[in-house]
Motif scaffolding. Sequence first.
Motif, short mmCIF file in Angstrom:
data_model
loop_
_atom_site.label_atom_id
_atom_site.label_comp_id
_atom_site.label_asym_id
_atom_site.label_seq_id
_atom_site.Cartn_x
_atom_site.Cartn_y
_atom_site.Cartn_z
N PRO A 191 21.24 51.31 -22.86
CA PRO A 191 20.00 51.24 -22.56
C PRO A 191 19.38 49.76 -22.44
O PRO A 191 18.05 50.15 -22.45
N GLY A 192 19.89 48.84 -22.32
CA GLY A 192 18.95 47.39 -21.62
C GLY A 192 19.19 47.22 -20.42
O GLY A 192 19.13 46.14 -19.89
N TYR A 193 19.66 48.33 -19.61
CA TYR A 193 19.15 48.58 -17.92
C TYR A 193 17.61 48.24 -17.76
O TYR A 193 17.02 49.43 -18.74
N ARG A 194 17.04 47.49 -16.98
CA ARG A 194 16.14 47.69 -16.43
C ARG A 194 15.81 47.51 -15.17
O ARG A 194 16.46 46.64 -14.20
N THR A 195 15.20 48.53 -14.64
CA THR A 195 14.61 48.70 -12.94
C THR A 195 13.36 47.51 -12.93
O THR A 195 12.40 46.89 -13.59
N LEU A 196 13.95 47.08 -11.68
CA LEU A 196 12.78 45.74 -10.95
C LEU A 196 11.29 46.33 -10.96
O LEU A 196 11.14 47.26 -9.89
N LEU A 241 11.13 55.80 -26.19
CA LEU A 241 10.98 57.15 -24.87
C LEU A 241 11.50 56.15 -23.68
O LEU A 241 10.48 55.16 -23.20
N LEU A 242 12.14 56.21 -22.88
CA LEU A 242 12.88 55.95 -22.18
C LEU A 242 12.85 57.10 -20.43
O LEU A 242 13.59 57.81 -20.77
N ALA A 243 12.02 56.37 -19.41
CA ALA A 243 11.67 57.84 -18.24
C ALA A 243 12.05 56.46 -17.16
O ALA A 243 11.71 56.00 -16.98
N ARG A 244 13.04 57.21 -16.41
CA ARG A 244 13.58 56.47 -15.65
C ARG A 244 12.80 56.86 -14.16
O ARG A 244 12.68 55.37 -13.23
N SER A 296 9.01 52.38 -22.06
CA SER A 296 9.62 52.29 -20.54
C SER A 296 9.97 53.54 -19.21
O SER A 296 9.76 53.80 -19.95
N SER A 297 9.10 52.30 -18.76
CA SER A 297 9.55 53.38 -16.79
C SER A 297 8.57 52.60 -16.30
O SER A 297 7.66 51.78 -16.22
N PRO A 298 9.09 52.97 -14.48
CA PRO A 298 8.26 52.18 -13.86
C PRO A 298 7.63 52.60 -13.22
O PRO A 298 6.71 51.33 -12.59
N SER A 357 7.81 47.66 -17.72
CA SER A 357 7.03 48.83 -17.28
C SER A 357 6.36 48.57 -16.24
O SER A 357 5.78 47.75 -16.10
N GLY A 358 6.38 49.33 -15.15
CA GLY A 358 5.15 49.64 -14.56
C GLY A 358 3.08 49.71 -15.19
O GLY A 358 3.88 49.60 -16.64
#
Length: 461
Positions: free
Chosen positions: A95-100, A398-401, A432-434, A452-453
């Motif tokens: 759950p702690g992974y974050r996209t750049l 809420l996490l939307a990859r 969270s979502s890019p 998040s974006g």
Amino acid sequence: MSACMVTRCLALALLLAAPSMAGAIVIRDDVDDARYRIPASALPALADLPGEGHGVLIAPRWVLTAAHAIAWQPALRELSIAGVPRRVQRVVVHPGYRTLPRDLVDAALASGDASRLMAFIAGSDDIALLQLAEPVEGVGPIEIHAGDATGKVVWIVGKGATGTGVRGHDPQGPNRTELRHAFNTITRAEGRWLEYVFDAPPAALPLEGMAGNGDSGGPMLVDVDGHWELAGLTSWKRVDGNPATFRPGIYGQISYGVRLGHYIDWIDDTMTSTTRNADARPNRRTLTVAEVVAAFDLERRLGEGFDDLIGNRLEEDDEALVLDGDTVSRGDLDLLHEPPMAFGDAWHRPRHGLIVVDGNLTIGRIDLWGIDGLIVLGDLHCDSIHLREELLYVQGDLLARDAVRATAAQDWHEAMAQTLGPLHVHVKGTASSPVVQTWHMPLRHLRWTQDSGREQPLVLQ
């Protein structure tokens, strides 16, 4: 394509995917490449992901990999171990992974300074577990090394891009070549990361090397009393200065791997809890809306959204579907198209206007067109979600990859549009979502994570 666009694309490849394109072997310039090549039998537990990327078998049904190695292929269905295709049943990303975020990349290109990008990557938990549908037989899993690896020689294995320490390797690939190995020395093992430096001769080890592009998630092994243990997973390399001119694999560069000792509790807990429930489908009940309201105290939980859902959309004697317990599906919740798919093979186009998940929900793509409300009394993890004025209530995060999109049913005037998000979308934790795109239904009321974006207007076709 313009020169500017080429530069930007290369930088995105290095940075949006950095770590996403780390992981193969770059070698000494004064040693024959043949000495670095090894047969697949040297490490049977090595897993090949589709296209590029690796993982490592750590239990008969579990493969450990870097989260970014699978983030670009969320519909992962299969990998290969010992040359045999293996079906992937479940993907569990930390759950702690974050996209750049793209804006960080743009800022780095504009300034010629990658320091903020490096800080962002260093703060992410780049690890994921893949549960296989069937146990792997005839291949021994690799034991995890939870001790201190500082000063130990590390064995690095991968099939990705290659080159030498003098020239590095081409960042455009190819990112899958022959299987190679190399060695290095861990200079630091703290927190999330293992660190090593690609030394030039004569300071280098006889088969000194470093991770290159194309095999993220590959193993970093240390010798413990004559057998190899898995200390880390190849993840990223440090970029100093201008990211647009960075060339990977040059002597002196620093490479980082996920330090598994930092994640041993998460690994054990995930494997134990998921294996215990792997073959157990959540209990499914059909209740009336009135029974669901009473059982889950929905009037208190939903606040203003309750009156919109009950009365305006649903009657008390309408049917609701209740899923008791955590629900995991590699399919989609998509009621816009025929035939719909959701929750594996147990989903059919419902009579139910309301779905309640009494636990966490992990699923692919969500499109709520066709029902009146989705209530998740835990965390909601999905690839993407499209909201269309239906009610969404998430008790946790809420996490939307990939993306969150919200569109109103019509072109509301500004004052009305501002009320739609708070009325229909309730997330008690963080979101969270890019990518966040909206059309006359802003979602600025949610507590978005820093990675998040930015919310952008959605252009409807």
